[in-house]
Write a protein that holds these residues in place. Structure first.
Motif, PDB file in Angstrom:
ATOM      1  N   LEU A  13      -2.790   4.511   4.691  1.00 34.87           N
ATOM      2  CA  LEU A  13      -1.467   3.901   4.556  1.00 34.87           C
ATOM      3  C   LEU A  13      -0.368   4.967   4.533  1.00 34.87           C
ATOM      4  CD1 LEU A  13      -2.208   1.135   1.885  1.00 34.87           C
ATOM      5  CD2 LEU A  13      -2.439   1.024   4.376  1.00 34.87           C
ATOM      6  N   ALA A  14      -0.651   6.097   3.887  1.00 31.46           N
ATOM      7  CA  ALA A  14       0.317   7.191   3.872  1.00 31.46           C
ATOM      8  C   ALA A  14       0.535   7.734   5.277  1.00 31.46           C
ATOM      9  CB  ALA A  14      -0.172   8.305   2.945  1.00 31.46           C
ATOM     10  N   ALA A  15      -0.561   7.871   6.036  1.00 31.27           N
ATOM     11  CA  ALA A  15      -0.450   8.375   7.407  1.00 31.27           C
ATOM     12  C   ALA A  15       0.318   7.403   8.288  1.00 31.27           C
ATOM     13  CB  ALA A  15      -1.843   8.621   7.983  1.00 31.27           C
ATOM     14  N   ALA A  16       0.134   6.107   8.068  1.00 30.24           N
ATOM     15  CA  ALA A  16       0.872   5.103   8.838  1.00 30.24           C
ATOM     16  C   ALA A  16       2.370   5.224   8.564  1.00 30.24           C
ATOM     17  CB  ALA A  16       0.373   3.704   8.488  1.00 30.24           C
ATOM     18  N   LYS A  17       2.740   5.483   7.318  1.00 31.76           N
ATOM     19  CA  LYS A  17       4.156   5.685   6.980  1.00 31.76           C
ATOM     20  C   LYS A  17       4.719   6.873   7.746  1.00 31.76           C
ATOM     21  CE  LYS A  17       7.905   5.783   4.106  1.00 31.76           C
ATOM     22  NZ  LYS A  17       8.837   4.698   3.747  1.00 31.76           N
ATOM     23  N   GLN A  18       3.961   7.942   7.809  1.00 32.95           N
ATOM     24  CA  GLN A  18       4.433   9.159   8.463  1.00 32.95           C
ATOM     25  C   GLN A  18       4.659   8.962   9.955  1.00 32.95           C
ATOM     26  OE1 GLN A  18       1.360  11.901   7.332  1.00 32.95           O
ATOM     27  NE2 GLN A  18       2.164  12.181   5.265  1.00 32.95           N
ATOM     28  N   ARG A  19       3.816   8.154  10.590  1.00 34.62           N
ATOM     29  CA  ARG A  19       3.974   7.975  12.039  1.00 34.62           C
ATOM     30  C   ARG A  19       4.775   6.714  12.389  1.00 34.62           C
ATOM     31  NH1 ARG A  19      -1.629   7.095  11.221  1.00 34.62           N
ATOM     32  NH2 ARG A  19      -2.182   4.882  11.400  1.00 34.62           N
ATOM     33  N   GLY A  20       5.270   6.000  11.373  1.00 35.10           N
ATOM     34  CA  GLY A  20       6.131   4.853  11.626  1.00 35.10           C
ATOM     35  C   GLY A  20       5.406   3.598  12.057  1.00 35.10           C
ATOM     36  N   GLU A  21       4.148   3.462  11.671  1.00 32.77           N
ATOM     37  CA  GLU A  21       3.385   2.258  12.032  1.00 32.77           C
ATOM     38  C   GLU A  21       3.537   1.170  10.974  1.00 32.77           C
ATOM     39  OE1 GLU A  21      -1.193   0.630  12.570  1.00 32.77           O
ATOM     40  OE2 GLU A  21      -0.841   2.766  12.292  1.00 32.77           O
ATOM     41  N   ARG A  22       3.979   0.010  11.386  1.00 28.66           N
ATOM     42  CA  ARG A  22       4.057  -1.133  10.469  1.00 28.66           C
ATOM     43  C   ARG A  22       2.683  -1.782  10.331  1.00 28.66           C
ATOM     44  NH1 ARG A  22       9.047  -2.024  13.513  1.00 28.66           N
ATOM     45  NH2 ARG A  22      10.843  -1.769  12.138  1.00 28.66           N
ATOM     46  N   TRP A  23       2.449  -2.412   9.172  1.00 30.18           N
ATOM     47  CA  TRP A  23       1.163  -3.077   8.965  1.00 30.18           C
ATOM     48  C   TRP A  23       1.355  -4.337   8.128  1.00 30.18           C
ATOM     49  CZ3 TRP A  23      -0.059  -2.772   3.674  1.00 30.18           C
ATOM     50  CH2 TRP A  23       0.534  -1.717   2.962  1.00 30.18           C
ATOM     51  N   ALA A  24       0.372  -5.224   8.240  1.00 27.30           N
ATOM     52  CA  ALA A  24       0.445  -6.534   7.598  1.00 27.30           C
ATOM     53  C   ALA A  24      -0.516  -6.617   6.423  1.00 27.30           C
ATOM     54  CB  ALA A  24       0.106  -7.633   8.601  1.00 27.30           C
ATOM     55  N   MET A  25      -0.083  -7.297   5.382  1.00 30.30           N
ATOM     56  CA  MET A  25      -0.929  -7.596   4.235  1.00 30.30           C
ATOM     57  C   MET A  25      -0.878  -9.100   3.994  1.00 30.30           C
ATOM     58  SD  MET A  25      -0.950  -5.860   0.404  1.00 30.30           S
ATOM     59  CE  MET A  25       0.622  -6.464  -0.234  1.00 30.30           C
ATOM     60  N   GLY A  79       7.361  -5.488   2.247  1.00 28.42           N
ATOM     61  CA  GLY A  79       8.383  -6.497   2.049  1.00 28.42           C
ATOM     62  C   GLY A  79       7.835  -7.904   1.982  1.00 28.42           C
ATOM     63  N   ILE A  80       8.459  -8.699   1.133  1.00 32.46           N
ATOM     64  CA  ILE A  80       8.253 -10.150   1.144  1.00 32.46           C
ATOM     65  C   ILE A  80       9.621 -10.754   0.828  1.00 32.46           C
ATOM     66  CG2 ILE A  80       7.349 -10.063  -1.243  1.00 32.46           C
ATOM     67  CD1 ILE A  80       5.807 -12.702  -0.499  1.00 32.46           C
ATOM     68  N   GLY A  81      10.238 -11.305   1.842  1.00 31.95           N
ATOM     69  CA  GLY A  81      11.618 -11.730   1.693  1.00 31.95           C
ATOM     70  C   GLY A  81      12.552 -10.544   1.589  1.00 31.95           C
ATOM     71  N   ALA A  82      12.228  -9.446   2.308  1.00 28.28           N
ATOM     72  CA  ALA A  82      13.028  -8.229   2.226  1.00 28.28           C
ATOM     73  C   ALA A  82      13.380  -7.686   3.603  1.00 28.28           C
ATOM     74  CB  ALA A  82      12.279  -7.169   1.407  1.00 28.28           C
ATOM     75  N   GLY A  83      13.287  -8.489   4.636  1.00 26.56           N
ATOM     76  CA  GLY A  83      13.713  -8.066   5.961  1.00 26.56           C
ATOM     77  C   GLY A  83      12.700  -7.220   6.698  1.00 26.56           C
ATOM     78  N   VAL A  84      13.063  -6.873   7.933  1.00 30.35           N
ATOM     79  CA  VAL A  84      12.141  -6.185   8.839  1.00 30.35           C
ATOM     80  C   VAL A  84      12.136  -4.675   8.648  1.00 30.35           C
ATOM     81  CG1 VAL A  84      13.763  -5.794  10.742  1.00 30.35           C
ATOM     82  CG2 VAL A  84      11.336  -6.252  11.253  1.00 30.35           C
ATOM     83  N   GLY A  85      13.014  -4.147   7.818  1.00 25.99           N
ATOM     84  CA  GLY A  85      13.123  -2.708   7.665  1.00 25.99           C
ATOM     85  C   GLY A  85      12.062  -2.076   6.795  1.00 25.99           C
ATOM     86  N   CYS A  86      11.185  -2.867   6.178  1.00 18.88           N
ATOM     87  CA  CYS A  86      10.118  -2.317   5.342  1.00 18.88           C
ATOM     88  C   CYS A  86       8.992  -1.765   6.219  1.00 18.88           C
ATOM     89  CB  CYS A  86       9.577  -3.388   4.402  1.00 18.88           C
ATOM     90  SG  CYS A  86      10.792  -3.992   3.211  1.00 18.88           S
ATOM     91  N   ASP A  87       8.134  -0.941   5.616  1.00 15.82           N
ATOM     92  CA  ASP A  87       7.001  -0.371   6.345  1.00 15.82           C
ATOM     93  C   ASP A  87       5.918  -1.397   6.609  1.00 15.82           C
ATOM     94  OD1 ASP A  87       7.862   2.484   6.353  1.00 15.82           O
ATOM     95  OD2 ASP A  87       7.672   2.264   4.183  1.00 15.82           O
ATOM     96  N   ALA A  88       5.815  -2.401   5.767  1.00 18.78           N
ATOM     97  CA  ALA A  88       4.767  -3.419   5.877  1.00 18.78           C
ATOM     98  C   ALA A  88       5.335  -4.750   5.413  1.00 18.78           C
ATOM     99  CB  ALA A  88       3.548  -3.028   5.033  1.00 18.78           C
TER     100      ALA A  88
END
Length: 303
Positions: free
Chosen positions: A46-58, A240-249
């Motif tokens: 998850l840390a590596a995904a943040k570094q390369r700008g990859e969004r992910w779903a939970m 994010g949940i109800g926090a817009g598209v700008g979150c990492d996930a």
């Protein structure tokens, strides 16, 4: 596992992507979605995904069968949320959920999955008393249920608790903004972070949990612009949940996402299916065939 430990060298081993769309996955072979196939997703991934700008779903999950479907679909992180209180156990809020219930549900989700990181919620009353109480209950979720991490609510007020858990080897996902366990104190589920003072308070909370060692932080019911700003300021992923598209996930309660919950749907929820309608239609057809004597037929009877 504080932010300083998430160095560029700590990246997961390259693996084949599930999809040829390398732009969408943020880096092809390193992708969380399908990129990790022979082990569970970890905080390092998850840390590596943040570094390369990859969004992910939970998604949330509360049982082994549903969790298995999401695991096979490639969802990298599953949250055994105390939202089970509303969505599986019949409570009016998350407040009544107990540690016994969370342990049983979390163990079921772990048993039903092979790849996803499973995060177990610490329910109301299981960590507020003291950091020691939090460690005792977090250890229970890890030892008895097998979760890979725990989640708890609160920003600055929970920082010392997060520090102790992380120092003791428990990965922690924090949760700020709207905290559903505080529903009675908040008087409902209002959007958080509106206004200059409230926005600064949310920013302080997010930075406090990062400094305490949380590996990620959920931002719930926060204005999209503020959530994007917080995401840019933090070294750890925001969910994010109800926090817009700008979150990492992003995270959604699965029964909301799949159209299982009756009644009002929150503004931030997109329904990707009408599973309640599908199940209802199947049940009615089954009942009609039983009443009409067409089920079981010869194909479904023993000779």
């Amino acid at each position: 596992m504080n932010a300083s430990q998430f160095s560029p060298a700590q990246t997961p081993e390259p693996a084949a992507p599930a999809s040829p769309d390398k732009t969408a996955t943020g880096g092809g072979g390193h992708s969380l979605y399908g990129g990790v196939v022979n082990r569970r997703v970890t905080v390092r991934d998850l840390a590596a995904a943040k570094q390369r700008g990859e969004r992910w779903a939970m998604l949330t999950a509360y049982d082994s069968l549903t969790a298995g479907v999401f695991d096979e679909a490639g969802i990298p992180v599953l949250l055994v949320g105390d939202s089970a209180g509303n969505c599986a156990l019949g409570y009016e809020s998350t407040v009544p959920v107990t540690m016994d219930e969370m342990t049983i549900l979390s163990a079921a989700v772990v048993r039903g999955t092979k790849r996803a990181m499973v995060v177990g919620d610490l329910p109301f009353g299981s960590y507020q008393e003291s950091p020691a109480q939090a460690l005792r209950n977090a250890a229970r979720l890890m030892k008895e249920a097998g979760v890979g991490a725990v989640k708890l609510e609160g920003g600055e007020r929970s920082a010392r608790t997060i520090e102790l858990l992380v120092e003791s080897g428990v990965p922690v996902m924090a949760h700020v903004g709207l905290t559903p366990q505080s529903v009675h104190a908040l008087g409902g589920y209002p959007v958080q972070g509106r206004g200059e003072e409230a926005a600064h308070r949310l920013q302080r909370d997010a930075k406090a949990v990062q400094e305490a060692g949380a590996f990620a932080v959920v931002l719930e019911a926060v204005p999209a612009e503020l959530a994007a700003q917080v995401t840019a300021e933090l070294a750890i992923p925001t969910v994010g949940i109800g926090a817009g598209v700008g979150c990492d996930a992003q995270v959604l309660v699965w029964t909301d996402m799949a159209g299982m919950n009756p009644g009002h749907t929150p503004k931030f929820v997109k329904q990707y299916a009408d599973l309640r309608g599908v199940l209802g239609a199947a049940a009615r057809q089954y009942a009609d065939e039983v009443r009409g004597g067409t089920f079981p037929d010869q194909a479904h009877s023993f000779k």
